[in-house]
Design a protein around this motif. Structure first.
Motif, mmCIF file in Angstrom:
data_model
loop_
_atom_site.group_PDB
_atom_site.id
_atom_site.type_symbol
_atom_site.label_atom_id
_atom_site.label_comp_id
_atom_site.label_asym_id
_atom_site.label_seq_id
_atom_site.Cartn_x
_atom_site.Cartn_y
_atom_site.Cartn_z
ATOM 1 N N ALA A 39 -34.291 -82.764 13.859
ATOM 2 C CA ALA A 39 -33.335 -82.093 14.306
ATOM 3 C C ALA A 39 -33.009 -82.287 15.902
ATOM 4 N N TRP B 259 -30.489 -78.014 19.676
ATOM 5 C CA TRP B 259 -32.042 -77.874 19.075
ATOM 6 C C TRP B 259 -32.775 -77.207 20.424
ATOM 7 N N GLN B 264 -35.462 -72.868 14.488
ATOM 8 C CA GLN B 264 -35.583 -73.171 13.104
ATOM 9 C C GLN B 264 -36.149 -72.198 12.314
#
Lengths: 133, 400
Positions: A39, B259, B264
């Motif tokens: 990502a 990011w 995450q």
């Protein structure tokens, strides 16, 4: 009874259980799930990277309403393990704000979460306070 | 490319329980009222964008068309988590900016009464044998066993993380934010809840996810909101009364989370909001100090605190001091959520993005009744959805 299975495949069992991340070989970004690509940089190659077992609680909440099969209240947390952020419950301590604090030092621990119809045990993980904290 | 885009008509239904109405009824009610508010008809619309997150596959836009006018125009059904309403608004805005149409209708609706906790997954094994499956190779449901996926818990951690980084937060501080928003809602007849709550009541409520008690969580409810947008050129052809009540959309921005390490495992609601706000201030040519009121996404009391900082209403790290100064109360320097916010006005997900714009627009028009912020000229509406989408709109009073 078979060999115990880890609750997730990024938990490595053995004498010294540890979490192992998928690390992008190009930029070093870490993921606990399977990735098609990174990502952060789009790289498609990953290597296994062990995560330090000691960490510091960066955020937590005490959840009063749990899904079926999960005891409540429980402490959900984000733990900084040497620069890698890990999601996991804080265990082996009373679930109240007197016993769980921001910045507290914790270490990885494992425990059985149940046995299936074949007698195989599944092993979960959490973080427990490091004594003398 | 067209110049400015304006809100010509806008409406929201009462938020709360509507057991006798389906989503399409509420959406149609808001849409018809928005058209009437703008003094226009469905025949003049060039595009419809509509959202209903719980009915994302049901074509809510076409359903509404069947109730208010099937004119054969393009319909976009949008879904973007809690930013669905803002995304519908922006979709119409883009069609106007692109020069394809000069007027369009955005609608958001949700039926959420009694929906309970959102975001939590079942924890039972998929079979009677431990079989790893999915992207984590999990042998059982992970929610509750590996942290929490439940929204109150996720946003509780977001607030706690802010406290860890900058200090000064406490259970009581977060509860005081909810106290403010519940107090504000007493002046809003369209809010789901209109009763003030004492600090003791809020802190004594059932703990959902520490430090968020029930009254510090957004109120799941039913509701709809709709807006008619018009191009600058078209607005100039309309009546003086329509031009005077039109509200300028000075900035319309949508972002996602870039990011960063950790994003995450705990959604980062900060960076995408800060990025959206930065772009919005640039687009509008105004700064946070120019805002007369802000409607921000207080899906939980812990979230409101971090967004003071993310929207740059205070210096970085200064959200606690900013709140404690009284700045965000309706008589403060930057009133925040004078509608009662999601905690008290309510949060019918896809309606929220347009409802926040409705609130700001009403103050700019001088039509906000008892809760009018006197002399309001510029306001900001913010929403965020996981994970992730952030919408920021800056609105300005008409000069006409």
């Amino acid at each position: 009874m078979g060999t115990p299975v880890p609750m997730v495949d990024y938990l490595e069992l053995g004498d010294e259980p540890r979490l192992v991340a998928n690390e992008c070989t190009n930029c070093g970004a870490r993921f606990f799930d399977h990735r098609v690509a990174c990502a952060s940089c789009g790289g498609q190659e990953f290597t296994k990277a062990p995560v330090p077992t000691d960490g510091e609680v960066r955020a937590f909440t005490i959840v009063g309403w749990a899904p079926p099969g999960v005891p409540a209240p429980y402490v959900a947390a984000i733990v900084d393990c040497g620069g890698t952020s890990v999601k996991g419950n804080v265990v082996n301590t009373p679930p109240d704000p007197d016993h769980v604090t921001l910045g507290m030092k914790v270490r990885l621990t494992t425990f059985p979460i149940g046995t299936d119809s074949t007698g195989t045990e599944a092993i979960g993980f959490g973080f427990e306070p490091i004594e003398g904290n | 490319m067209a110049d400015d885009v304006w809100i010509l008509g806008i409406n929201m239904t009462k938020f709360g329980k509507h057991p006798d109405k389906e989503a399409v009824d509420l959406a149609s009610e808001a849409a018809i009222a928005a058209l009437a508010d703008g003094g226009v008809s469905m025949k003049e619309m060039g595009v419809v964008a509509a959202g209903s997150l719980m009915n994302a596959s049901a074509g809510i836009g076409q359903q509404v068309q069947k109730q208010i006018g099937q004119t054969g125009i393009p319909v976009y059904n949008v879904a973007n988590a809690c930013a669905t309403g803002a995304t519908a608004l922006r979709t119409v805005m883009m069609a106007i900016k692109a020069g394809e149409v000069d007027m369009g209708l955005a609608v958001g609706v949700e039926k959420l009464s009694g929906a309970g906790m959102l975001g939590a997954g079942a924890g039972k094994p998929a079979s009677d044998e431990w079989t790893p499956s999915g992207r984590y190779g999990a042998v059982t449901g992970l929610d509750g066993r590996v942290g929490t996926d439940m929204m109150p818990g996720v946003f509780a951690q977001v607030g706690m993380e802010y406290g860890h980084r900058y200090g000064g937060t406490s259970f009581e501080l977060f509860a005081r934010i909810a106290e403010k928003n519940h107090s504000h809602s007493t002046l809003n007849p369209l809010a789901a809840y209109t009763k003030a709550m004492s600090l003791e009541q809020i802190m004594g409520d059932p703990m959902i996810a520490y430090p968020n008690t029930r009254s510090m969580c957004s109120a799941n409810c039913d509701g709809a909101a709709a807006a008619v947008l018009v191009s600058d050129a078209k607005l100039k052809t309309l009546s003086l009364e329509q031009r005077k009540r039109a509200v300028k959309i000075s900035a319309s921005v949508l972002t996602t989370d870039p990011w960063e390490e950790a994003c995450q495992v705990l959604p980062n609601v900060n960076t995408l909001t800060r990025n959206a706000a930065t772009t919005a201030y640039e687009q509008a040519g105004v700064g946070p100090e120019d805002l007369d009121l802000v409607e921000l996404h207080d899906c939980f009391a812990t979230a409101e605190l971090v967004h003071y900082d993310n929207l740059m209403l205070c210096p970085e790290g200064g959200a606690v001091d900013f709140f404690q100064s009284g700045a965000t109360w309706r008589d403060g320097s930057t009133p925040v959520n004078v509608s009662g916010g999601l905690e008290s006005k309510g949060h019918p997900i896809a309606a929220t993005g347009i409802a926040n714009v409705w609130e700001v627009a009403h103050h700019l028009r001088g039509e906000a009744g008892d809760r009018q912020i006197e002399g309001a000229k510029v306001g900001l509406a913010h929403v965020i959805g996981l994970g992730s989408a952030c919408g920021v709109h800056i609105l300005e009073k008409s000069a006409a």
